[in-house]
Design an enzyme around this catalytic site. Structure first.
Site, PDB file in Angstrom:
ATOM      1  N   ASP A  12     -17.648  -1.530   2.946  1.00  0.00           N
ATOM      2  CA  ASP A  12     -18.745  -1.292   2.012  1.00  0.00           C
ATOM      3  C   ASP A  12     -19.606  -0.122   2.496  1.00  0.00           C
ATOM      4  O   ASP A  12     -19.748   0.094   3.703  1.00  0.00           O
ATOM      5  CB  ASP A  12     -19.601  -2.551   1.903  1.00  0.00           C
ATOM      6  CG  ASP A  12     -20.396  -2.611   0.613  1.00  0.00           C
ATOM      7  OD1 ASP A  12     -20.245  -1.700  -0.224  1.00  0.00           O
ATOM      8  OD2 ASP A  12     -21.185  -3.558   0.451  1.00  0.00           O
ATOM      9  N   HIS A  29     -15.740   8.127  -0.269  1.00  0.00           N
ATOM     10  CA  HIS A  29     -14.446   7.456  -0.283  1.00  0.00           C
ATOM     11  C   HIS A  29     -13.425   8.213   0.573  1.00  0.00           C
ATOM     12  O   HIS A  29     -12.585   7.596   1.232  1.00  0.00           O
ATOM     13  CB  HIS A  29     -13.940   7.321  -1.716  1.00  0.00           C
ATOM     14  CG  HIS A  29     -14.819   6.463  -2.579  1.00  0.00           C
ATOM     15  ND1 HIS A  29     -15.192   5.181  -2.221  1.00  0.00           N
ATOM     16  CD2 HIS A  29     -15.408   6.710  -3.787  1.00  0.00           C
ATOM     17  CE1 HIS A  29     -15.963   4.665  -3.170  1.00  0.00           C
ATOM     18  NE2 HIS A  29     -16.106   5.575  -4.130  1.00  0.00           N
ATOM     19  N   LEU A 123       1.528  -3.346  14.512  1.00  0.00           N
ATOM     20  CA  LEU A 123       0.400  -3.843  13.737  1.00  0.00           C
ATOM     21  C   LEU A 123       0.821  -4.156  12.307  1.00  0.00           C
ATOM     22  O   LEU A 123       1.508  -3.361  11.664  1.00  0.00           O
ATOM     23  CB  LEU A 123      -0.725  -2.803  13.729  1.00  0.00           C
ATOM     24  CG  LEU A 123      -2.000  -3.167  12.964  1.00  0.00           C
ATOM     25  CD1 LEU A 123      -2.745  -4.294  13.658  1.00  0.00           C
ATOM     26  CD2 LEU A 123      -2.902  -1.934  12.833  1.00  0.00           C
TER      27      LEU A 123
END
Length: 233
Positions: A12, A29, A123
């Site tokens: 956020d 962004h 991962l």
């Protein structure tokens, strides 16, 4: 230090970060995407096995047409470059959410990325795109109703194991730690079923400013929690 097996992140503050710097929201962004790439390396170095980010929610379609278009174009870029680079480093990438609601070319990119990284053993990276937990649960319930209607299972067979196995996160362990940035303290329709016993960490930093040091602070806070389940005293 006890490293959480699975860390989930509600990213956020991209827009607020850009506004504070006098930049268009798109640049927030863009920088947020770079932070995701950096956090993949940080998570891997710290020994986290599963890392999940909330990239685009079902509610995000309500944003302005220009912002949605910009987000979709950024998504195309990261899926074909940044995230593909991660996959080439033994990272397995999976997309959770309703992929059928995305543009056909994005669906093709996702299918290629998931297939090409499926055998990777490093991962495990999950990206929530066109994801909403209520939508996920509704899709699961419709499947369960059809299974009962078609005689595949009986109503008594719908238990926690069945539900977990038919959510988007099937075969992925529930998060041990949820991080939300930018000072907000709500779940925003993210992994409602999966977060039942998860520890929460709220950071005041906007996502583009989030770094390995802040991730380490979140893990340190996680280690101070007294994790108890069910009726444990």
């Amino acid at each position: 230090m006890n490293i959480p097996n699975h860390v989930a992140v509600i990213m956020d503050g991209n827009g607020r970060w850009a506004k504070a710097k006098g930049l268009p929201r798109k640049m927030g962004h863009v920088q947020g995407g770079k932070t995701v790439e950096e956090m993949l390396y940080a998570a891997d170095e710290l020994g986290i096995k599963y890392f999940t980010v909330y990239a685009f929610s079902t509610e995000n379609w309500k944003r302005s047409e220009d912002e949605v278009s910009a987000l979709m174009n950024l998504l195309r870029s990261y899926l074909t470059s940044g995230f593909k680079k991660a996959a080439n480093n033994n990272v397995r990438i999976r997309i959770i959410g309703d992929k059928t609601g995305l543009a056909p070319d994005i669906q093709e990119i996702i299918a290629d990325l998931e297939a090409s990284s499926a055998a990777n053993t490093g991962l495990q990276f999950q990206i929530a795109i066109n994801y909403g937990s209520r939508d996920e649960i509704l899709r699961m319930m419709r499947r369960a109703a059809n299974d009962v209607k078609n005689g595949v299972i009986g109503p008594e067979d719908i238990d926690e194991a069945y539900i977990s196995a038919h959510l988007d996160t099937a075969d992925i362990p529930d998060p041990d730690l949820l991080i939300r940035t930018s000072g907000e303290q709500r779940l925003s329709n993210f992994l409602l079923w999966q977060l039942a016993y998860t520890e929460f960490y709220f950071s005041d930093k906007h996502w583009p400013d989030f770094d390995k040091e802040e991730l380490a602070k979140a893990i340190e806070a996680f280690n101070k929690r007294d994790r108890r389940f069910g009726n444990a005293k």
